[in-house]
Design a protein around this motif. Structure first.
Motif, PDB file in Angstrom:
ATOM      1  N   HIS A 161      -0.614   0.734 -10.499  1.00 37.76           N
ATOM      2  CA  HIS A 161       0.337   0.805  -9.389  1.00 37.76           C
ATOM      3  C   HIS A 161       1.459   1.788  -9.729  1.00 37.76           C
ATOM      4  N   SER A 162       1.989   2.420  -8.688  1.00 39.21           N
ATOM      5  CA  SER A 162       3.046   3.407  -8.905  1.00 39.21           C
ATOM      6  C   SER A 162       4.350   2.711  -9.277  1.00 39.21           C
ATOM      7  N   VAL A 163       5.273   3.519  -9.768  1.00 41.29           N
ATOM      8  CA  VAL A 163       6.583   2.983 -10.163  1.00 41.29           C
ATOM      9  C   VAL A 163       7.262   2.364  -8.938  1.00 41.29           C
ATOM     10  N   ARG A 164       7.114   3.039  -7.776  1.00 45.07           N
ATOM     11  CA  ARG A 164       7.748   2.514  -6.557  1.00 45.07           C
ATOM     12  C   ARG A 164       7.207   1.118  -6.218  1.00 45.07           C
ATOM     13  N   ILE A 165       5.899   0.952  -6.305  1.00 40.33           N
ATOM     14  CA  ILE A 165       5.288  -0.341  -5.974  1.00 40.33           C
ATOM     15  C   ILE A 165       5.747  -1.416  -6.965  1.00 40.33           C
ATOM     16  N   ARG A 166       5.798  -1.054  -8.242  1.00 44.70           N
ATOM     17  CA  ARG A 166       6.257  -2.037  -9.239  1.00 44.70           C
ATOM     18  C   ARG A 166       7.703  -2.451  -8.969  1.00 44.70           C
ATOM     19  N   ARG A 167       8.516  -1.457  -8.557  1.00 44.98           N
ATOM     20  CA  ARG A 167       9.926  -1.752  -8.252  1.00 44.98           C
ATOM     21  C   ARG A 167      10.002  -2.661  -7.002  1.00 44.98           C
ATOM     22  N   LEU A 168       9.158  -2.333  -6.016  1.00 45.08           N
ATOM     23  CA  LEU A 168       9.129  -3.137  -4.789  1.00 45.08           C
ATOM     24  C   LEU A 168       8.718  -4.579  -5.108  1.00 45.08           C
ATOM     25  N   HIS A 169       7.733  -4.705  -6.002  1.00 44.88           N
ATOM     26  CA  HIS A 169       7.251  -6.032  -6.377  1.00 44.88           C
ATOM     27  C   HIS A 169       8.382  -6.859  -7.010  1.00 44.88           C
ATOM     28  N   ARG A 170       9.137  -6.230  -7.899  1.00 41.60           N
ATOM     29  CA  ARG A 170      10.258  -6.942  -8.528  1.00 41.60           C
ATOM     30  C   ARG A 170      11.290  -7.367  -7.476  1.00 41.60           C
ATOM     31  N   ASN A 175      12.922   5.460   3.520  1.00 47.14           N
ATOM     32  CA  ASN A 175      13.165   4.737   2.271  1.00 47.14           C
ATOM     33  C   ASN A 175      12.245   3.501   2.253  1.00 47.14           C
ATOM     34  N   LYS A 176      11.041   3.716   1.744  1.00 42.75           N
ATOM     35  CA  LYS A 176       9.985   2.713   1.917  1.00 42.75           C
ATOM     36  C   LYS A 176      10.347   1.338   1.379  1.00 42.75           C
ATOM     37  N   ASN A 177      10.892   1.284   0.178  1.00 42.48           N
ATOM     38  CA  ASN A 177      11.171  -0.031  -0.414  1.00 42.48           C
ATOM     39  C   ASN A 177      12.241  -0.793   0.358  1.00 42.48           C
ATOM     40  N   ALA A 178      13.280  -0.079   0.753  1.00 43.35           N
ATOM     41  CA  ALA A 178      14.368  -0.748   1.482  1.00 43.35           C
ATOM     42  C   ALA A 178      13.863  -1.256   2.829  1.00 43.35           C
ATOM     43  N   VAL A 179      13.078  -0.412   3.514  1.00 38.17           N
ATOM     44  CA  VAL A 179      12.562  -0.805   4.834  1.00 38.17           C
ATOM     45  C   VAL A 179      11.566  -1.960   4.679  1.00 38.17           C
ATOM     46  N   ALA A 180      10.730  -1.880   3.637  1.00 43.04           N
ATOM     47  CA  ALA A 180       9.739  -2.942   3.409  1.00 43.04           C
ATOM     48  C   ALA A 180      10.428  -4.280   3.149  1.00 43.04           C
ATOM     49  N   SER A 182       0.860  -1.183   0.000  1.00 43.34           N
ATOM     50  CA  SER A 182       0.000   0.000   0.000  1.00 43.34           C
ATOM     51  C   SER A 182       0.895   1.230   0.000  1.00 43.34           C
ATOM     52  N   ALA A 183       0.296   2.375  -0.130  1.00 41.68           N
ATOM     53  CA  ALA A 183       1.082   3.609  -0.179  1.00 41.68           C
ATOM     54  C   ALA A 183       1.772   3.859   1.159  1.00 41.68           C
ATOM     55  N   HIS A 184       1.190   3.332   2.248  1.00 41.47           N
ATOM     56  CA  HIS A 184       1.721   3.641   3.582  1.00 41.47           C
ATOM     57  C   HIS A 184       2.635   2.564   4.149  1.00 41.47           C
ATOM     58  N   GLY A 185       2.554   1.375   3.595  1.00 40.62           N
ATOM     59  CA  GLY A 185       3.384   0.311   4.161  1.00 40.62           C
ATOM     60  C   GLY A 185       2.997  -1.054   3.643  1.00 40.62           C
ATOM     61  N   LEU A 186       2.997  -2.019   4.555  1.00 40.74           N
ATOM     62  CA  LEU A 186       2.713  -3.400   4.170  1.00 40.74           C
ATOM     63  C   LEU A 186       1.698  -4.013   5.120  1.00 40.74           C
ATOM     64  N   GLY A 187       0.753  -4.765   4.558  1.00 41.11           N
ATOM     65  CA  GLY A 187      -0.064  -5.631   5.387  1.00 41.11           C
ATOM     66  C   GLY A 187       0.639  -6.977   5.411  1.00 41.11           C
ATOM     67  N   TYR A 188       0.362  -7.779   6.407  1.00 41.22           N
ATOM     68  CA  TYR A 188       0.950  -9.113   6.411  1.00 41.22           C
ATOM     69  C   TYR A 188       0.033 -10.105   7.108  1.00 41.22           C
ATOM     70  N   ALA A 189       0.113 -11.329   6.667  1.00 38.99           N
ATOM     71  CA  ALA A 189      -0.653 -12.399   7.301  1.00 38.99           C
ATOM     72  C   ALA A 189       0.101 -13.699   7.103  1.00 38.99           C
ATOM     73  N   VAL A 190       0.107 -14.514   8.125  1.00 40.62           N
ATOM     74  CA  VAL A 190       0.697 -15.844   8.030  1.00 40.62           C
ATOM     75  C   VAL A 190      -0.426 -16.847   8.259  1.00 40.62           C
ATOM     76  N   LEU A 191      -0.560 -17.784   7.341  1.00 37.67           N
ATOM     77  CA  LEU A 191      -1.585 -18.820   7.457  1.00 37.67           C
ATOM     78  C   LEU A 191      -0.939 -20.195   7.348  1.00 37.67           C
ATOM     79  N   GLU A 192      -1.497 -21.130   8.048  1.00 37.42           N
ATOM     80  CA  GLU A 192      -1.005 -22.507   7.985  1.00 37.42           C
ATOM     81  C   GLU A 192      -2.111 -23.428   7.517  1.00 37.42           C
ATOM     82  N   LYS A 193      -1.714 -24.504   6.863  1.00 41.38           N
ATOM     83  CA  LYS A 193      -2.668 -25.485   6.369  1.00 41.38           C
ATOM     84  C   LYS A 193      -3.499 -26.049   7.518  1.00 41.38           C
TER      85      LYS A 193
END
Lengths: 111, 188
Positions: free
Chosen positions: B74-83, B41-46, B15-26
């Motif tokens: 998606h923004s350029v930053r998000i696409r870069r983060l995804h890669r 530095n959002k991408n580096a910290v993320a 997201s623009a502000h950070g990351l959501g996260y969830a851990v699931l198990e079978k």
């Protein structure tokens, strides 16, 4: 895949309790009492027996389920030691003890 | 899309502000969820944050939203983060699964379209004890997204992958069928 060391976080969230509230129930004091619960939930600290039993009581979940990873680790250690013990005992015979050691090696029974 | 069975899943939508996260198990279902606000530095910290989650929870797959679907904005930053995330997963020897928004909605809502609010409510119905009191407030035109939205999106991502393989956990909304392939999960 081995289990995580503990499942305290989701057990707390199921009951909609805050870390501060759990810390209060466990009798922690000081400004960072919620932080202590956080350290258990994030696997940075392991609780002692009193606290583990306290978690079991609060979350109404058996300790071996709450601390599944620690339990599995302990099972592995006991299995390894049981093999060593059987080797050490050699020909000494004691039916009760031999049965226990063999059971441990065959597989630690589920609680 | 998926070649192996996944036992523990880490899902992290952006997201623009950070990351959501969830851990699931079978076996145990939902294990951990939350939202991490990131500054600087959002991408580096993320990336550092995701690396620490991988170390802590040792998942065997990381689930990410698909950012290169047609019409995605998606923004350029998000696409870069995804890669970078995909590269991180490769470096750690983990599987990375990308889930398109329409696939996600098909799996959770039973149809390929729907609002995020509908998605959040469907997720909360499946885990009423854990999420019932945490549903993000409906968004107004003039408000930014609720901070809890990231966690709900993460749960939805993880759930869609887990459910496509095991039909677990939680109850499906009325009218949705279980299918081992996400793309074939259709409404009755």
């Amino acid at each position: 895949m081995s289990s995580l060391p503990n499942y305290l976080l989701i057990a707390r969230k199921r009951l909609a309790l805050t870390q501060e509230e759990v810390a209060f129930l466990l009798g922690f004091s000081g400004e960072s009492k919620g932080g202590r619960v956080s350290r258990y939930e994030n696997f940075t600290h392991e609780p002692d027996l009193q606290i583990a039993l306290g978690f079991e009581r609060i979350y109404a979940t058996p300790a071996h389920e709450l601390f599944a990873g620690i339990r599995e680790e302990m099972d592995q250690r006991i299995l390894a030691r049981a093999k060593v013990l059987r080797h050490r005992l050699g020909n000494e015979s004691n039916p009760g003890r031999d049965e226990l050691v063999n059971d441990l090696i065959a597989g630690i029974p589920e609680l | 899309m998926m070649t192996s069975q996944h036992n523990r899943i880490l899902a992290t939508p952006y997201s623009a502000h950070g990351l959501g996260y969830a851990v699931l198990e079978k076996t145990r279902g939902l294990i951990v969820f939350g939202n991490r606000r990131i500054r600087g530095n959002k991408n580096a910290v993320a990336l550092a944050q995701v690396e620490s989650w991988i170390k802590r929870y040792q998942p065997d797959v990381i689930v990410l939203p698909k950012v290169n679907t047609p019409g995605a904005r998606h923004s350029v930053r998000i696409r870069r983060l995804h890669r970078s995330m995909l590269a991180l997963a490769k470096r750690k020897g983990m599987n990375a699964v990308e889930v398109a928004p329409s696939t996600l909605k098909t799996c959770i809502l039973g149809r390929p379209v729907g609002t995020k609010q509908q998605l959040f409510e469907a997720i909360a119905q499946r885990f009423p004890a854990e999420l019932g009191s945490r549903i993000p407030r409906p968004r107004k035109l003039w408000t930014s997204e609720d901070s809890r939205a990231g966690a709900f999106e993460a749960i939805a991502l993880g759930l869609s992958v887990l459910e496509s393989q095991y039909g677990l956990p939680g109850e499906l909304p009325q009218g949705v069928t279980r299918d081992r392939h996400l793309t074939r999960a259709v409404a009755r």
